[in-house]
Design a protein around this motif. Structure first.
Motif, mmCIF file in Angstrom:
data_model
loop_
_atom_site.group_PDB
_atom_site.id
_atom_site.type_symbol
_atom_site.label_atom_id
_atom_site.label_comp_id
_atom_site.label_asym_id
_atom_site.label_seq_id
_atom_site.Cartn_x
_atom_site.Cartn_y
_atom_site.Cartn_z
ATOM 1 N N TYR A 23 0.753 4.670 -2.355
ATOM 2 C CA TYR A 23 0.486 5.975 -1.767
ATOM 3 C C TYR A 23 1.650 6.930 -2.014
ATOM 4 O O TYR A 23 1.445 8.114 -2.261
ATOM 5 N N TRP A 24 2.846 6.425 -1.936
ATOM 6 C CA TRP A 24 4.019 7.261 -2.223
ATOM 7 C C TRP A 24 3.971 7.741 -3.677
ATOM 8 O O TRP A 24 4.231 8.913 -3.959
ATOM 9 N N ALA A 25 3.632 6.844 -4.591
ATOM 10 C CA ALA A 25 3.560 7.210 -6.007
ATOM 11 C C ALA A 25 2.440 8.221 -6.277
ATOM 12 O O ALA A 25 2.579 9.084 -7.148
ATOM 13 N N PHE B 281 1.266 10.427 -4.058
ATOM 14 C CA PHE B 281 1.282 11.523 -3.102
ATOM 15 C C PHE B 281 1.165 12.885 -3.772
ATOM 16 O O PHE B 281 0.343 13.700 -3.385
ATOM 17 N N ARG B 282 1.961 13.146 -4.788
ATOM 18 C CA ARG B 282 1.954 14.470 -5.423
ATOM 19 C C ARG B 282 0.575 14.792 -6.007
ATOM 20 O O ARG B 282 0.055 15.889 -5.798
ATOM 21 N N PHE C 40 -5.192 7.285 3.982
ATOM 22 C CA PHE C 40 -4.050 8.088 3.539
ATOM 23 C C PHE C 40 -4.507 9.515 3.225
ATOM 24 O O PHE C 40 -3.872 10.490 3.614
ATOM 25 N N CYS D 181 0.843 -1.205 0.000
ATOM 26 C CA CYS D 181 0.000 0.000 0.000
ATOM 27 C C CYS D 181 0.874 1.248 0.000
ATOM 28 O O CYS D 181 0.596 2.213 -0.712
ATOM 29 N N MET D 182 1.913 1.233 0.811
ATOM 30 C CA MET D 182 2.764 2.411 0.942
ATOM 31 C C MET D 182 3.414 2.807 -0.381
ATOM 32 O O MET D 182 3.577 3.990 -0.669
ATOM 33 N N VAL D 183 3.764 1.834 -1.188
ATOM 34 C CA VAL D 183 4.370 2.132 -2.496
ATOM 35 C C VAL D 183 3.388 2.913 -3.364
ATOM 36 O O VAL D 183 3.746 3.916 -3.974
ATOM 37 N N TYR E 155 -1.867 15.295 -3.151
ATOM 38 C CA TYR E 155 -1.570 16.545 -2.452
ATOM 39 C C TYR E 155 -2.070 17.744 -3.248
ATOM 40 O O TYR E 155 -2.683 18.660 -2.688
ATOM 41 N N MET F 136 -3.504 13.291 5.120
ATOM 42 C CA MET F 136 -2.775 14.374 4.458
ATOM 43 C C MET F 136 -3.153 15.678 5.107
ATOM 44 O O MET F 136 -2.558 16.663 5.056
#
Length: 131
Positions: free
Chosen positions: A50-52, A54-55, A127, A46-48, A58, A131
């Protein structure tokens, strides 16, 4: 260590499961998640994602102009799991449908439960709220 122990007990996952786990993809396929070598590592996949994302997420959150718009977006994000887990089963008359899940089985009910419990798409609202 887990791989050696699984081999010793003749319970080693197949090549596809190990490949998906090595590349943090085990949570995407419900028939793989419960058979992974370290099932508890599902959240890393999941973290991968969400990291991808994120931008993009955001920028989407930052573009909300008012507190009202933000609260509406949060309500929509948090409503999706309720629709899938509570509202639709309530309409169908079976709120405890997930109790019939058996660990490691791959019938459609079992796959649906595993998908809702472990798939990254089912946790993106958390997630988003964080933010």
């Amino acid at each position: 260590v887990a791989c050696v122990l699984a081999k010793a007990q003749d319970a080693s996952p197949g090549f596809l499961v190990l490949l998906l786990q090595a590349w943090l993809g085990q949570a995407w396929l419900p028939w793989v998640t419960e058979g992974a070598l370290q099932m508890q590592c599902w959240f890393l996949s999941c973290m991968v994602v969400y990291w991808a994302l994120f931008r993009v997420l955001y920028l989407m959150v930052a573009s909300l102009k008012t507190l009202g718009h933000l609260l509406i977006a949060l309500a929509i994000a948090c409503a999706l799991p309720w629709i899938a887990v509570v509202i639709v089963p309530a309409i169908a008359g079976d709120l405890r449908w997930y109790d019939r899940h058996t660990f490691g089985h791959t019938e459609s009910l079992d796959l649906a439960v595993v998908f809702l419990k472990f798939n990254p798409l089912c946790y993106i609202h958390i997630f988003f709220v964080g933010m």
